[in-house]
Design an enzyme around this catalytic site. Structure first.
Site, short mmCIF file in Angstrom:
data_model
loop_
_atom_site.label_atom_id
_atom_site.label_comp_id
_atom_site.label_asym_id
_atom_site.label_seq_id
_atom_site.Cartn_x
_atom_site.Cartn_y
_atom_site.Cartn_z
N LYS A 37 0.86 -1.19 0.00
CA LYS A 37 0.00 0.00 0.00
C LYS A 37 0.90 1.24 0.00
O LYS A 37 1.75 1.40 0.88
CB LYS A 37 -0.88 -0.03 1.24
CG LYS A 37 -2.16 0.72 1.13
CD LYS A 37 -3.01 0.42 2.35
CE LYS A 37 -4.28 1.20 2.36
NZ LYS A 37 -4.94 1.10 3.67
C1 E4P Z 1 -8.13 1.51 4.04
O1 E4P Z 1 -7.53 1.16 3.07
C2 E4P Z 1 -8.08 2.89 4.58
O2 E4P Z 1 -6.82 3.14 5.13
C3 E4P Z 1 -9.17 3.06 5.60
O3 E4P Z 1 -10.37 2.59 5.02
C4 E4P Z 1 -9.33 4.47 6.12
O4 E4P Z 1 -10.50 4.49 6.91
P1 E4P Z 1 -10.84 5.70 7.90
O5 E4P Z 1 -11.12 6.92 7.09
O6 E4P Z 1 -12.06 5.22 8.65
O7 E4P Z 1 -9.66 5.88 8.79
#
Ligand code: E4P
Length: 217
Positions: free
Chosen positions: A87
Site C-alpha cells: 500500500k
Molecule cells: C483503508 O484502506 C483505509 O486506510 C481506511 O479505510 C481508512 O479508513 P478511515 O477513514 O475510517 O480511517
C-alpha cells in the site's frame, strides 16, 4: 463486488472470514498501531498471521515517503507472503514507486485518494487497486460515493485495469451505494458488514415463524 475487511484486529478478521464472504484485508498504520503492534519483527509476524488466515490480498502500507525508502520497504513487505499487496500513498514518489512495483511484478494499492485526477495517475502507474476514501470525503460534506462512480466511469471508458477499492467505509449504506456505483472492492469495518444483516422485519418474521413452529411439534 469483493469484500475486504478494514482492520488489523485478528478476532475481527476471523469473525468476518468465518462468514465465508471475505475476499481480503486492508490495514494502515493507524489500524496496526491500534493493535499495539510495534517493531519490525512484530509487524512482519502480524502481516504473516493475517495472510495465513485469509486467502486473498492483504494490504500492508509502507511508512516511507521517499522513492528509495518506499521501494526497500515494499520489497520486504511483498516478501512476507504471496498475499501481500504493497500500500503506497498518493504522492509523487508514491506514483514513481507504484510504477516500479508494477514493472517488477509487485501488486500495489494506491491509498489516500480523494480525486479523479489522482485515480487516473494511480491507474497510469499500473496500481492493482486504487483506494478512494469515501467516509473522509463525506466528513467534509462532499459525496464520497460520487467519486467512486466517477472513477469507475473513467476506468471503464479508458480501459484501465486498476480495481476501484472503496475505502473509509463508515456504514452499511456506504457498502450498498458503492455496489451500485460499480466498485470492484469495498473494504469495510466489521460493524458495517454485520450491519448489512439487519432488518426489523426479518427479526419480527423470524420470531413469528419460531413461535408458529412450536405449534407444529
Ligand atoms: C483503508 O484502506 C483505509 O486506510 C481506511 O479505510 C481508512 O479508513 P478511515 O477513514 O475510517 O480511517
Amino acid at each position: 463486488m469483493k469484500f475486504f475487511i478494514d482492520t488489523a484486529n485478528l478476532a475481527q478478521i476471523k469473525e468476518a472470514n468465518d462468514l465465508g464472504i471475505l475476499d481480503g484485508v486492508t490495514t494502515n498504520p493507524t489500524l496496526m498501531a491500534k493493535e499495539g503492534i510495534k517493531g519490525y519483527e512484530a509487524i512482519t509476524n502480524h502481516y504473516k498471521t493475517i495472510c495465513e488466515m485469509v486467502d486473498g490480498p492483504v494490504s500492508a502500507e509502507v511508512l516511507g515517503i521517499e522513492f528509495e525508502g518506499i521501494i526497500e520497504e515494499g520489497k520486504k513487505l511483498a516478501a512476507i507472503h504471496k498475499n501481500i499487496v504493497v500500500k503506497v500513498p498518493m504522492i509523487k514518489d508514491g506514483i514513481k514507486a507504484i510504477k516500479w512495483f508494477t514493472d517488477n511484478g509487485i501488486r500495489t494499492n494506491c491509498t489516500l485518494v480523494f480525486s479523479a485526477g489522482q485515480a487516473i495517475l494511480a491507474a497510469k502507474a499500473g496500481a492493482t487497486f486504487v483506494s478512494p476514501f469515501i467516509g473522509r470525503i463525506d466528513d467534509g460534506s462532499w459525496d464520497g460515493v460520487q467519486l467512486v462512480e466517477q472513477i469507475v466511469n473513467i476506468y471503464n471508458t479508458q480501459g484501465f485495469m486498476t480495481e476501484v477499492l472503496a475505502a473509509s467505509i463508515r456504514n452499511p449504506l456506504h457498502i450498498v451505494r458503492c455496489a451500485e456505483a460499480g466498485a470492484d472492492v469495498c473494504t469495510c469495518p466489521l460493524s458495517s458488514i454485520l450491519g448489512l444483516l439487519k432488518h426489523p422485519l426479518t427479526d419480527l418474521g423470524l420470531a413469528q415463524f419460531l413461535n408458529d413452529a412450536k405449534s407444529m411439534q
